[in-house]
Structures are given as C-alpha cells and as structure tokens.
Design a protein around this motif. Structure first.
Motif, PDB file in Angstrom:
ATOM      1  N   PHE A 148       0.879  -1.174   0.000  1.00  0.00           N
ATOM      2  CA  PHE A 148       0.000   0.000   0.000  1.00  0.00           C
ATOM      3  C   PHE A 148       0.908   1.214   0.000  1.00  0.00           C
ATOM      4  O   PHE A 148       1.596   1.499   0.982  1.00  0.00           O
ATOM      5  CB  PHE A 148      -0.898  -0.005   1.239  1.00  0.00           C
ATOM      6  N   ASP A 149       0.944   1.917  -1.110  1.00  0.00           N
ATOM      7  CA  ASP A 149       1.911   2.999  -1.329  1.00  0.00           C
ATOM      8  C   ASP A 149       1.149   4.280  -1.653  1.00  0.00           C
ATOM      9  O   ASP A 149       0.459   4.350  -2.681  1.00  0.00           O
ATOM     10  CB  ASP A 149       2.827   2.604  -2.492  1.00  0.00           C
ATOM     11  N   ALA A 150       1.236   5.284  -0.780  1.00  0.00           N
ATOM     12  CA  ALA A 150       0.416   6.486  -0.959  1.00  0.00           C
ATOM     13  C   ALA A 150       1.226   7.749  -0.674  1.00  0.00           C
ATOM     14  O   ALA A 150       2.110   7.758   0.178  1.00  0.00           O
ATOM     15  CB  ALA A 150      -0.805   6.434  -0.047  1.00  0.00           C
ATOM     16  N   GLU A 151       0.886   8.807  -1.409  1.00  0.00           N
ATOM     17  CA  GLU A 151       1.547  10.100  -1.239  1.00  0.00           C
ATOM     18  C   GLU A 151       0.515  11.201  -1.071  1.00  0.00           C
ATOM     19  O   GLU A 151      -0.439  11.302  -1.851  1.00  0.00           O
ATOM     20  CB  GLU A 151       2.417  10.414  -2.464  1.00  0.00           C
ATOM     21  N   TYR A 152       0.714  12.005  -0.035  1.00  0.00           N
ATOM     22  CA  TYR A 152      -0.095  13.204   0.182  1.00  0.00           C
ATOM     23  C   TYR A 152       0.762  14.392  -0.258  1.00  0.00           C
ATOM     24  O   TYR A 152       1.721  14.771   0.413  1.00  0.00           O
ATOM     25  CB  TYR A 152      -0.476  13.342   1.656  1.00  0.00           C
ATOM     26  N   VAL A 153       0.434  14.925  -1.429  1.00  0.00           N
ATOM     27  CA  VAL A 153       1.193  16.047  -1.990  1.00  0.00           C
ATOM     28  C   VAL A 153       0.408  17.326  -1.708  1.00  0.00           C
ATOM     29  O   VAL A 153      -0.664  17.542  -2.278  1.00  0.00           O
ATOM     30  CB  VAL A 153       1.418  15.860  -3.504  1.00  0.00           C
ATOM     31  N   PHE A 176       5.444   1.187   7.109  1.00  0.00           N
ATOM     32  CA  PHE A 176       4.654   0.428   8.084  1.00  0.00           C
ATOM     33  C   PHE A 176       4.716  -1.063   7.732  1.00  0.00           C
ATOM     34  O   PHE A 176       4.449  -1.442   6.590  1.00  0.00           O
ATOM     35  CB  PHE A 176       3.194   0.887   8.074  1.00  0.00           C
ATOM     36  N   LEU A 177       5.056  -1.897   8.711  1.00  0.00           N
ATOM     37  CA  LEU A 177       5.118  -3.339   8.514  1.00  0.00           C
ATOM     38  C   LEU A 177       3.962  -4.004   9.245  1.00  0.00           C
ATOM     39  O   LEU A 177       3.708  -3.713  10.423  1.00  0.00           O
ATOM     40  CB  LEU A 177       6.444  -3.898   9.025  1.00  0.00           C
ATOM     41  N   LEU A 224       2.253  -7.469   4.620  1.00  0.00           N
ATOM     42  CA  LEU A 224       1.898  -6.224   3.942  1.00  0.00           C
ATOM     43  C   LEU A 224       2.888  -5.135   4.352  1.00  0.00           C
ATOM     44  O   LEU A 224       3.241  -5.011   5.533  1.00  0.00           O
ATOM     45  CB  LEU A 224       0.479  -5.799   4.331  1.00  0.00           C
ATOM     46  N   VAL A 225       3.350  -4.378   3.368  1.00  0.00           N
ATOM     47  CA  VAL A 225       4.201  -3.222   3.628  1.00  0.00           C
ATOM     48  C   VAL A 225       3.459  -1.977   3.162  1.00  0.00           C
ATOM     49  O   VAL A 225       2.966  -1.918   2.026  1.00  0.00           O
ATOM     50  CB  VAL A 225       5.552  -3.326   2.886  1.00  0.00           C
TER      51      VAL A 225
END
Length: 304
Positions: free
Chosen positions: A134-139, A202-203, A208-209
């Motif tokens: 789960f890879d997310a960016e708050y720009v 987060f592990l 899940l990473v």
C-alpha cells in the motif's frame, strides 16, 4: 432540535462544518472565532449544546477536545485529534471516565470519497487478491499557504499529523490491519524548522508493507497518489485518474468513479445520525484512537 457549537467558525473548515450541520437540520448555537476564546466557557456550560465542532489550528485541538469531553459533549474534530501521546492518553482517560457514551470523530474526509468506498468493496471481495503493498503520497502543493498561514507558525508542525494522516487512515481502513513496526525519515526542503517532507514505512503481520509520504514542499498541485498492489491485480490513482491492472499484457481498465468527497463536511450527516439513533460510540472511538496511535508512532520514529 440538537444543537452544535463550532470553535474556529470563521475559517474555511469552520464554515464547512456550519453548512453541513445546517443541511441536516442541526442548529448552530455558538460560532466562536479564533480570537474570541473567552466565550468557550459559556459554550461548554450550555446544556442545550450537545456537540462541539473543533475547526481550529492543529496544535489547539487536544485541549478543546478534552474540555468538550469533560463537559459531556460529543466531539467532531478536524484532524488531528491531538498532537502527542500524552494528549491521546488523556482523551482516552476522560472518555472512559465519562461513561464511554460520547461520540468522537475526526474529519477524515477521504472516507467519503466514492473512489475509496469502491476500492474498499473491491478489496473485501478479493478482486485484487492478497494485498501486499500500500503505497500512498499526500502532496500538499500549497507551499505559500504553508509559509504564510497558521501552519508555518507552529514550531513543531507535523506534516504527518496535518496531512499524511488522511492516507494512514485509508491504509488502516482499506487493508483492515494494524502495523507492528513503523519507521520514518524526513527532510527540511523549504526552510522550516520542521520536516516538510516525511516518508513512513509500516510493517504488518500478513507481509503487507505500507509506505506513506507527506510532501508539503512539492512543486506540484495538491493531490493524493495511491498504488495498491495485490497478488491478482493493481489499483493506481494519480494525475491520470483511477485505474486497474489485472494482466501486464492487457489494456488498463479505467474507472469512472469520483475521486473527491462531495464536500468538506460530508461526514457530519453520518455523525449526527449516529448520535440521534443512539448508536454505541465505542467502535468509532476505537477507530479514531487506533489511527492516532499509528500516526503518532510514525511521528515519534521520525529521525532527528
């Protein structure tokens, strides 16, 4: 008619709260501006006012939330609920001592965005298989607002608590898990005393990473970027819109689903409904506490 008071009523989010309350027939009994906190005591002692809506700067939330809970009020609060681990423990203690019947919710508005509701259903139905990344960016994309607004005046302002929390919330909600380990690293790219770009990893127990980035110094329009990788498919949301991949050799499947919530106050009607229907607030309260504990762990792990 149920009544609510708004702290920070003249700000953009305070006005959003007011509009949302009005739309569902809630009377706004008090609207307190940022500069008139002398009126807060009278608001808290007003027996007809059942809800306190907190729309003040981030580092003021905890004291106002604690005061409201001590006064027997339900609380709807802009994120974050608090700024430190001790403040979180105090909120839990007061809520428990008051009988565990007060509704407490943060305004994590992405919960109301149709695309994430759709994604939640897709994940729960197994369409993506087992989620392993789960890879997310708050720009943020509003550097001048950061420099010239109230955020820039807070010496220990947190881009995780102030922005990245939205995506941590999505991660916990959509994956249904809680991480056991978190590490964070940040950089000071825009001349502030606090890191304005932070990346947290987060592990989880199920391999899940999660990786959440809060980037407040980017030269880029405000946006949320999300990549969810599963064993059977991939979901991506970025400047090119939401889409799905189920086969590396097949065309992408584009989704015609709105990516933004209908309004900044879209969660308030549900909050009011829960109060009026006398729903048990414990599960919702636990959700907020788990989120805050996770984000605070990320903030606490931030390298100096």
């Amino acid at each position: 008619m149920i009544q609510a008071a708004i702290l920070g009523a003249q700000g953009r989010m305070g006005r959003a709260h007011r509009d949302a309350y009005t739309s569902v027939g809630v009377s706004v009994s008090h609207q307190i501006d940022l500069d008139s906190y002398g009126d807060v005591d009278s608001v808290m002692s007003d027996g007809e006012t059942k809800i306190i809506s907190v729309a003040t700067p981030d580092n003021q939330h905890a004291l106002q939330v604690l005061y409201a809970l001590e006064s027997g009020k339900h609380v709807f609060c802009e994120k974050p609920l608090c700024y430190t681990r001790q403040e979180l423990e105090d909120i839990i203690s007061i809520w428990e001592s008051q009988g565990e019947q007060q509704h407490v919710q943060q305004n994590l508005v992405l919960r109301g965005a149709p695309i994430y509701r759709w994604l939640g259903d897709a994940i729960s139905q197994g369409k993506l298989g087992r989620i392993y990344s789960f890879d997310a960016e708050y720009v943020y994309g509003r550097l001048e607002k950061l420099k010239n607004g109230w955020r820039g005046t807070i010496p220990d302002y947190s881009v995780l608590l102030g922005g990245g929390i939205h995506l941590v919330d999505l991660m916990l909600w959509l994956t249904g898990g809680e991480p056991h380990t978190v590490t964070s690293h940040g950089t000071k790219s825009a001349g502030f005393d606090f890191p304005d770009h932070v990346c947290s990893t987060f592990l989880f127990e199920n391999d899940l990473v999660g990786r959440i980035t809060a980037n407040f110094s980017a030269v880029h329009p405000h946006t949320h970027i999300l990549r969810v990788y599963g064993t059977e498919g991939t979901f991506i949301l970025d400047d090119f819109g939401p889409r799905l991949y189920f086969d590396s050799n097949e065309p992408v499947q584009r989704l015609n689903v709105p990516v933004l919530p209908p309004s900044k106050g879209c969660l308030i009607p549900g909050f009011i409904s829960d109060i009026c229907e006398e729903k048990d607030p414990q599960q919702a309260f636990s959700r907020e506490i788990t989120l805050m504990s996770t984000v605070l762990a990320a903030q606490e792990s931030l390298s100096p």
